[in-house]
Design a protein around this motif. Structure first.
Motif, PDB file in Angstrom:
ATOM      1  N   GLY A   1       8.371  18.283   0.926  1.00  0.00           N
ATOM      2  CA  GLY A   1       8.453  17.730   2.277  1.00  0.00           C
ATOM      3  C   GLY A   1       7.841  16.348   2.415  1.00  0.00           C
ATOM      4  N   TYR A   2       7.406  15.748   1.305  1.00  0.00           N
ATOM      5  CA  TYR A   2       6.767  14.431   1.393  1.00  0.00           C
ATOM      6  C   TYR A   2       7.365  13.445   0.403  1.00  0.00           C
ATOM      7  CZ  TYR A   2       3.409  16.965   4.147  1.00  0.00           C
ATOM      8  OH  TYR A   2       2.837  17.746   5.119  1.00  0.00           O
ATOM      9  N   VAL A   3       7.429  12.186   0.825  1.00  0.00           N
ATOM     10  CA  VAL A   3       7.915  11.092  -0.004  1.00  0.00           C
ATOM     11  C   VAL A   3       6.842  10.009   0.031  1.00  0.00           C
ATOM     12  CG1 VAL A   3       9.733   9.348  -0.272  1.00  0.00           C
ATOM     13  CG2 VAL A   3      10.312  11.608   0.612  1.00  0.00           C
ATOM     14  N   LEU A   4       6.511   9.450  -1.126  1.00  0.00           N
ATOM     15  CA  LEU A   4       5.537   8.355  -1.186  1.00  0.00           C
ATOM     16  C   LEU A   4       6.287   7.030  -1.135  1.00  0.00           C
ATOM     17  CD1 LEU A   4       3.096   9.580  -3.953  1.00  0.00           C
ATOM     18  CD2 LEU A   4       2.689   9.487  -1.521  1.00  0.00           C
TER      19      LEU A   4
ATOM     20  N   PRO B   1       0.146   4.045  11.113  1.00  0.00           N
ATOM     21  CA  PRO B   1      -0.172   4.971  10.015  1.00  0.00           C
ATOM     22  C   PRO B   1      -1.208   4.380   9.056  1.00  0.00           C
ATOM     23  CG  PRO B   1       2.159   4.360  10.022  1.00  0.00           C
ATOM     24  CD  PRO B   1       1.496   3.568  11.071  1.00  0.00           C
ATOM     25  N   ALA B   2      -1.985   5.278   8.447  1.00  0.00           N
ATOM     26  CA  ALA B   2      -3.004   4.849   7.480  1.00  0.00           C
ATOM     27  C   ALA B   2      -2.478   5.076   6.066  1.00  0.00           C
ATOM     28  CB  ALA B   2      -4.284   5.642   7.698  1.00  0.00           C
ATOM     29  N   PRO B   3      -2.691   4.104   5.181  1.00  0.00           N
ATOM     30  CA  PRO B   3      -2.262   4.296   3.791  1.00  0.00           C
ATOM     31  C   PRO B   3      -3.206   5.262   3.071  1.00  0.00           C
ATOM     32  CG  PRO B   3      -3.431   2.218   4.010  1.00  0.00           C
ATOM     33  CD  PRO B   3      -3.320   2.803   5.394  1.00  0.00           C
ATOM     34  N   ILE B   4      -2.729   5.846   1.969  1.00  0.00           N
ATOM     35  CA  ILE B   4      -3.627   6.660   1.149  1.00  0.00           C
ATOM     36  C   ILE B   4      -4.413   5.698   0.262  1.00  0.00           C
ATOM     37  CG2 ILE B   4      -2.198   8.737   1.214  1.00  0.00           C
ATOM     38  CD1 ILE B   4      -1.173   8.069  -1.574  1.00  0.00           C
ATOM     39  N   THR B   5      -5.551   6.148  -0.233  1.00  0.00           N
ATOM     40  CA  THR B   5      -6.389   5.265  -1.049  1.00  0.00           C
ATOM     41  C   THR B   5      -5.720   5.013  -2.399  1.00  0.00           C
ATOM     42  OG1 THR B   5      -7.618   7.056  -2.090  1.00  0.00           O
ATOM     43  CG2 THR B   5      -8.475   6.222   0.022  1.00  0.00           C
TER      44      THR B   5
ATOM     45  N   LEU C   1      10.477  12.616   9.460  1.00  0.00           N
ATOM     46  CA  LEU C   1       9.743  13.119  10.617  1.00  0.00           C
ATOM     47  C   LEU C   1       8.640  12.162  11.059  1.00  0.00           C
ATOM     48  CD1 LEU C   1       9.490  16.811   9.406  1.00  0.00           C
ATOM     49  CD2 LEU C   1      10.889  15.960  11.284  1.00  0.00           C
ATOM     50  N   GLY C   2       8.152  11.333  10.140  1.00  0.00           N
ATOM     51  CA  GLY C   2       7.101  10.385  10.495  1.00  0.00           C
ATOM     52  C   GLY C   2       6.168  10.141   9.329  1.00  0.00           C
ATOM     53  N   PHE C   3       5.126   9.398   9.608  1.00  0.00           N
ATOM     54  CA  PHE C   3       4.109   9.096   8.598  1.00  0.00           C
ATOM     55  C   PHE C   3       2.986  10.111   8.695  1.00  0.00           C
ATOM     56  CE2 PHE C   3       6.137   4.962   9.042  1.00  0.00           C
ATOM     57  CZ  PHE C   3       6.160   4.492   7.741  1.00  0.00           C
ATOM     58  N   ILE C   4       2.273  10.309   7.604  1.00  0.00           N
ATOM     59  CA  ILE C   4       1.098  11.181   7.573  1.00  0.00           C
ATOM     60  C   ILE C   4      -0.136  10.291   7.529  1.00  0.00           C
ATOM     61  CG2 ILE C   4      -0.132  12.945   6.239  1.00  0.00           C
ATOM     62  CD1 ILE C   4       2.519  13.911   7.436  1.00  0.00           C
ATOM     63  N   GLY C   5      -1.106  10.603   8.355  1.00  0.00           N
ATOM     64  CA  GLY C   5      -2.358   9.836   8.381  1.00  0.00           C
ATOM     65  C   GLY C   5      -2.331   8.757   9.440  1.00  0.00           C
TER      66      GLY C   5
ATOM     67  N   GLN D   1       0.853  -1.185   0.000  1.00  0.00           N
ATOM     68  CA  GLN D   1       0.000   0.000   0.000  1.00  0.00           C
ATOM     69  C   GLN D   1       0.889   1.236   0.000  1.00  0.00           C
ATOM     70  OE1 GLN D   1      -2.170  -1.173   3.630  1.00  0.00           O
ATOM     71  NE2 GLN D   1      -4.027  -0.980   2.382  1.00  0.00           N
ATOM     72  N   TRP D   2       0.319   2.363  -0.448  1.00  0.00           N
ATOM     73  CA  TRP D   2       1.064   3.620  -0.482  1.00  0.00           C
ATOM     74  C   TRP D   2       0.911   4.369   0.840  1.00  0.00           C
ATOM     75  CZ3 TRP D   2       4.492   5.025  -4.066  1.00  0.00           C
ATOM     76  CH2 TRP D   2       4.431   4.426  -5.321  1.00  0.00           C
ATOM     77  N   PHE D   3       2.037   4.802   1.384  1.00  0.00           N
ATOM     78  CA  PHE D   3       2.057   5.609   2.591  1.00  0.00           C
ATOM     79  C   PHE D   3       2.787   6.912   2.296  1.00  0.00           C
ATOM     80  CE2 PHE D   3       1.429   1.347   4.104  1.00  0.00           C
ATOM     81  CZ  PHE D   3       0.553   1.496   5.174  1.00  0.00           C
ATOM     82  N   VAL D   4       2.383   7.969   2.993  1.00  0.00           N
ATOM     83  CA  VAL D   4       3.033   9.268   2.825  1.00  0.00           C
ATOM     84  C   VAL D   4       3.960   9.473   4.018  1.00  0.00           C
ATOM     85  CG1 VAL D   4       2.704  11.748   2.570  1.00  0.00           C
ATOM     86  CG2 VAL D   4       1.022  10.169   1.598  1.00  0.00           C
ATOM     87  N   VAL D   5       5.229   9.718   3.711  1.00  0.00           N
ATOM     88  CA  VAL D   5       6.246   9.928   4.737  1.00  0.00           C
ATOM     89  C   VAL D   5       6.627  11.406   4.740  1.00  0.00           C
ATOM     90  CG1 VAL D   5       8.595   9.345   5.456  1.00  0.00           C
ATOM     91  CG2 VAL D   5       7.116   7.581   4.507  1.00  0.00           C
ATOM     92  N   HIS D   6       6.601  12.009   5.934  1.00  0.00           N
ATOM     93  CA  HIS D   6       6.972  13.416   6.082  1.00  0.00           C
ATOM     94  C   HIS D   6       8.484  13.488   6.284  1.00  0.00           C
ATOM     95  CE1 HIS D   6       6.068  17.479   8.243  1.00  0.00           C
ATOM     96  NE2 HIS D   6       6.541  17.633   7.039  1.00  0.00           N
ATOM     97  N   ALA D   7       9.145  14.239   5.393  1.00  0.00           N
ATOM     98  CA  ALA D   7      10.605  14.373   5.463  1.00  0.00           C
ATOM     99  C   ALA D   7      10.972  15.836   5.650  1.00  0.00           C
ATOM    100  CB  ALA D   7      11.233  13.834   4.180  1.00  0.00           C
TER     101      ALA D   7
END
Length: 177
Positions: free
Chosen positions: A63-66, A96-100, A86-90, A4-10
């Motif tokens: 600021g984000y990496v998928l 963490p929750a994946p993006i749809t 910095l962590g995951f978003i969602g 699944q795709w997750f958004v990582v805050h960098a």
């Protein structure tokens, strides 16, 4: 379990460094089967600098990496412990929750389109004042009436002999005043 795709805050401006660090850490940990693509969403933009057309990359989510991955304790720690992350978003920090799939596909489509046909770096708004820097109307000021981003052309109202005259110009022939 599927990837699944997750958004990582960098850290801002360290997105590509985080991507390469993640790829290296995944390889060293032998978790290649738990990770898919790691991607910094960018698009190609064209700008005129010193009379030359220059292509550059612009991040559309700075600021984000998928990261496409299977979420478990090991993969979560591997990503969280990576330098400049910095962590995951969602979701919650621990879960963490994946993006749809629809959101992921929309981002991937935008990345593909940005590579196929570069967009102008400078966007023009109707009513904005521009200065003509090339062509027969050089050094004239005008007001943007409309912009055609597919053809990289502007409709500009230029004052000639006290009258407003509509002129069609290329993006490379004008600069913001």
């Amino acid at each position: 379990m599927a990837l699944q795709w997750f958004v990582v805050h960098a850290y801002s401006n360290y997105e590509h460094k985080v991507k390469s660090s993640l790829i290296e850490r995944v390889r060293r940990a032998g978790l290649e089967n738990k990770f898919g693509e790691i991607l910094v969403p960018t698009e190609e933009v064209v700008e005129m600098r010193e009379g030359q057309r220059r292509k550059s990359e612009r991040k559309f989510f700075p600021g984000y990496v998928l990261v496409q991955m299977e979420m478990n304790e090991d993969t979560w720690h591997l990503v969280r412990e990576t330098s400049k992350v910095l962590g995951f978003i969602g979701g919650t920090p621990e879960k963490p929750a994946p993006i749809t799939e629809r959101e992921a596909n929309a981002i991937l489509r935008r990345v593909e389109e940005g590579a196929e046909k570069p967009r102008p770096k400078v966007l023009f708004e109707p009513g904005e004042v521009v200065r003509v820097i090339d062509g027969p109307f050089n050094d004239f000021n005008g007001v943007v009436e409309s912009a055609n981003y597919e053809k990289n052309r502007l409709q500009v109202a230029v004052q000639i002999l006290g009258r407003s005259t509509p002129v069609e110009l290329d993006f490379s022939q004008v600069e913001k005043a």
